[in-house]
Design a protein around this motif. Structure first.
Motif, PDB file in Angstrom:
ATOM      1  N   ALA A 183       0.836  -1.201   0.000  1.00 53.95           N
ATOM      2  CA  ALA A 183       0.000   0.000   0.000  1.00 53.95           C
ATOM      3  C   ALA A 183       0.872   1.253   0.000  1.00 53.95           C
ATOM      4  N   GLN A 184       1.961   1.231   0.748  1.00 54.34           N
ATOM      5  CA  GLN A 184       2.874   2.371   0.784  1.00 54.34           C
ATOM      6  C   GLN A 184       3.471   2.627  -0.601  1.00 54.34           C
ATOM      7  N   THR A 185       3.847   1.569  -1.285  1.00 51.06           N
ATOM      8  CA  THR A 185       4.394   1.710  -2.638  1.00 51.06           C
ATOM      9  C   THR A 185       3.343   2.275  -3.585  1.00 51.06           C
ATOM     10  N   ASN A 186       2.125   1.758  -3.483  1.00 48.92           N
ATOM     11  CA  ASN A 186       1.050   2.239  -4.357  1.00 48.92           C
ATOM     12  C   ASN A 186       0.717   3.705  -4.101  1.00 48.92           C
ATOM     13  N   LEU A 187       0.768   4.115  -2.835  1.00 48.92           N
ATOM     14  CA  LEU A 187       0.569   5.530  -2.514  1.00 48.92           C
ATOM     15  C   LEU A 187       1.667   6.376  -3.146  1.00 48.92           C
ATOM     16  N   GLY A 188       2.896   5.868  -3.070  1.00 48.01           N
ATOM     17  CA  GLY A 188       4.014   6.570  -3.697  1.00 48.01           C
ATOM     18  C   GLY A 188       3.773   6.791  -5.177  1.00 48.01           C
ATOM     19  N   VAL A 189       3.279   5.772  -5.849  1.00 47.15           N
ATOM     20  CA  VAL A 189       2.992   5.863  -7.290  1.00 47.15           C
ATOM     21  C   VAL A 189       1.926   6.921  -7.553  1.00 47.15           C
ATOM     22  N   MET A 190       0.891   6.942  -6.719  1.00 51.63           N
ATOM     23  CA  MET A 190      -0.202   7.888  -6.930  1.00 51.63           C
ATOM     24  C   MET A 190       0.250   9.332  -6.726  1.00 51.63           C
ATOM     25  N   TYR A 191       1.066   9.565  -5.693  1.00 55.86           N
ATOM     26  CA  TYR A 191       1.616  10.905  -5.493  1.00 55.86           C
ATOM     27  C   TYR A 191       2.595  11.260  -6.609  1.00 55.86           C
ATOM     28  N   ASP A 192       3.350  10.277  -7.048  1.00 54.85           N
ATOM     29  CA  ASP A 192       4.324  10.486  -8.127  1.00 54.85           C
ATOM     30  C   ASP A 192       3.644  10.937  -9.413  1.00 54.85           C
ATOM     31  N   ASN A 193       2.495  10.325  -9.712  1.00 57.55           N
ATOM     32  CA  ASN A 193       1.798  10.583 -10.969  1.00 57.55           C
ATOM     33  C   ASN A 193       0.656  11.593 -10.849  1.00 57.55           C
ATOM     34  N   GLY A 194       0.354  12.015  -9.621  1.00 52.04           N
ATOM     35  CA  GLY A 194      -0.762  12.941  -9.434  1.00 52.04           C
ATOM     36  C   GLY A 194      -2.090  12.296  -9.744  1.00 52.04           C
TER      37      GLY A 194
ATOM     38  N   ALA B 211      -3.065  15.984  -5.912  1.00 50.89           N
ATOM     39  CA  ALA B 211      -2.050  16.804  -6.591  1.00 50.89           C
ATOM     40  C   ALA B 211      -0.692  16.101  -6.552  1.00 50.89           C
ATOM     41  N   GLN B 212       0.014  16.174  -7.663  1.00 51.74           N
ATOM     42  CA  GLN B 212       1.333  15.539  -7.740  1.00 51.74           C
ATOM     43  C   GLN B 212       2.253  16.114  -6.668  1.00 51.74           C
ATOM     44  N   ASP B 213       2.941  15.227  -5.944  1.00 48.49           N
ATOM     45  CA  ASP B 213       3.837  15.651  -4.873  1.00 48.49           C
ATOM     46  C   ASP B 213       4.963  14.627  -4.791  1.00 48.49           C
ATOM     47  N   ARG B 214       6.068  14.946  -5.431  1.00 50.56           N
ATOM     48  CA  ARG B 214       7.186  14.000  -5.505  1.00 50.56           C
ATOM     49  C   ARG B 214       7.873  13.799  -4.145  1.00 50.56           C
ATOM     50  N   THR B 215       7.844  14.820  -3.303  1.00 48.51           N
ATOM     51  CA  THR B 215       8.423  14.671  -1.960  1.00 48.51           C
ATOM     52  C   THR B 215       7.623  13.670  -1.144  1.00 48.51           C
ATOM     53  N   GLU B 216       6.299  13.778  -1.237  1.00 49.42           N
ATOM     54  CA  GLU B 216       5.423  12.842  -0.527  1.00 49.42           C
ATOM     55  C   GLU B 216       5.567  11.435  -1.091  1.00 49.42           C
TER      56      GLU B 216
ATOM     57  N   ILE C  23      12.448   1.968  -7.247  1.00 53.59           N
ATOM     58  CA  ILE C  23      11.926   3.300  -7.571  1.00 53.59           C
ATOM     59  C   ILE C  23      12.625   4.365  -6.735  1.00 53.59           C
ATOM     60  N   LEU C  24      12.884   4.058  -5.452  1.00 57.54           N
ATOM     61  CA  LEU C  24      13.582   5.011  -4.590  1.00 57.54           C
ATOM     62  C   LEU C  24      15.010   5.218  -5.085  1.00 57.54           C
ATOM     63  N   GLY C  25      15.638   4.142  -5.545  1.00 54.67           N
ATOM     64  CA  GLY C  25      16.968   4.266  -6.125  1.00 54.67           C
ATOM     65  C   GLY C  25      16.949   5.179  -7.335  1.00 54.67           C
ATOM     66  N   ASP C  26      15.948   5.021  -8.164  1.00 61.71           N
ATOM     67  CA  ASP C  26      15.809   5.850  -9.363  1.00 61.71           C
ATOM     68  C   ASP C  26      15.577   7.312  -8.983  1.00 61.71           C
ATOM     69  N   ALA C  27      14.697   7.535  -7.994  1.00 58.42           N
ATOM     70  CA  ALA C  27      14.403   8.900  -7.551  1.00 58.42           C
ATOM     71  C   ALA C  27      15.640   9.569  -6.974  1.00 58.42           C
ATOM     72  N   THR C  28      16.405   8.810  -6.194  1.00 61.35           N
ATOM     73  CA  THR C  28      17.612   9.356  -5.577  1.00 61.35           C
ATOM     74  C   THR C  28      18.708   9.598  -6.622  1.00 61.35           C
ATOM     75  N   HIS C  29      18.735   8.767  -7.617  1.00 58.00           N
ATOM     76  CA  HIS C  29      19.742   8.901  -8.681  1.00 58.00           C
ATOM     77  C   HIS C  29      19.575  10.211  -9.452  1.00 58.00           C
ATOM     78  N   ILE C  30      18.305  10.605  -9.715  1.00 56.31           N
ATOM     79  CA  ILE C  30      18.071  11.805 -10.517  1.00 56.31           C
ATOM     80  C   ILE C  30      17.586  12.997  -9.686  1.00 56.31           C
ATOM     81  N   GLY C  31      17.372  12.766  -8.360  1.00 54.51           N
ATOM     82  CA  GLY C  31      16.918  13.860  -7.510  1.00 54.51           C
ATOM     83  C   GLY C  31      15.458  14.200  -7.698  1.00 54.51           C
ATOM     84  N   ARG C  32      14.602  13.183  -7.740  1.00 52.73           N
ATOM     85  CA  ARG C  32      13.162  13.376  -7.911  1.00 52.73           C
ATOM     86  C   ARG C  32      12.456  13.202  -6.570  1.00 52.73           C
ATOM     87  N   GLY C  33      12.134  14.333  -5.936  1.00 53.81           N
ATOM     88  CA  GLY C  33      11.459  14.287  -4.644  1.00 53.81           C
ATOM     89  C   GLY C  33      12.401  14.166  -3.463  1.00 53.81           C
TER      90      GLY C  33
END
Length: 203
Positions: free
Chosen positions: A140-151, A155-160, A179-189
């Motif tokens: 569920a936490q991962t799915n929430l991350g996806v929903m915030y990621d995609n808005g 509202a889209q919130d990459r930090t959340e 996904i967290l590795g990818d976000a940290t690699h490019i600085g997304r959120g």
């Protein structure tokens, strides 16, 4: 004790006795029926029989046992031991979810997210994901991350989104770690950090 020790053959006779026991018009023990369903579903102590598992899950679910309701929902959702029926699955997930069963809450959220057995509804999906995520369910936490990621549904919130990915990743959820590795690699959120990204990619 036999069940806890992994002696499923001995355990099944105990569960069978409790599950079938009748006192006047009273039904068998719901917990024992649920365990019997688990044993038949996984072939522990008995030959695997998914149809038999469904029958025990149903007896227990009809008495309001949340785990059995979830397992019966999964059987209908995946068409295992019974004909696939998303609407029937949703009904059982909802009964269990309303009792606070986290897997059921997550699956109900996923059904709304995908529009499986119900009309697609991102806000409803987020409601159920959030309930389960707050109780520590990594999917569920991962799915929430996806929903915030995609808005989606909010509202889209990459930090959340990164916050939820991290919670799931720290529990060992592989998709969240990637996904967290990818976000940290490019600085997304999160702040860009190649070493931190490598850590999550390796996990």
């Amino acid at each position: 004790d036999a069940y806890e020790a992994g002696n499923y053959t001995a355990a099944i006779s105990v569960f069978q006795n409790l599950a079938e026991k009748r006192f006047g018009i009273m039904p068998g023990h719901a917990g024992a029926q649920s365990y019997l369903g688990f044993l038949y579903n996984n072939g522990r102590g008995v030959a695997q029989d998914r149809k038999e598992a469904v029958e025990w899950f149903r007896l227990s679910a009809d008495q309001g046992h949340a785990t059995a309701q979830t397992n019966l929902g999964l059987a209908y959702y995946n068409g295992i031991g019974v004909a696939q029926d998303y609407k029937e699955a949703i009904e059982w997930f909802r009964k269990a979810a309303e009792q606070g069963q986290t897997t059921a809450q997550t699956k109900l959220g996923l059904a709304y997210y995908q529009g499986s057995g119900v009309a697609q509804d991102y806000k409803e999906a987020m409601k159920w994901f959030l309930m389960s995520a707050n109780r520590g369910d990594a999917e569920a936490q991962t799915n929430l991350g996806v929903m915030y990621d995609n808005g989606q549904g909010i509202a889209q919130d990459r930090t959340e989104s990164a916050k939820w990915y991290r919670q799931a990743a720290e529990q060992g959820h592989v998709a969240a770690q990637f996904i967290l590795g990818d976000a940290t690699h490019i600085g997304r959120g999160v702040a860009q950090d190649r070493k931190e990204a490598e850590k999550w990619y390796r996990k």
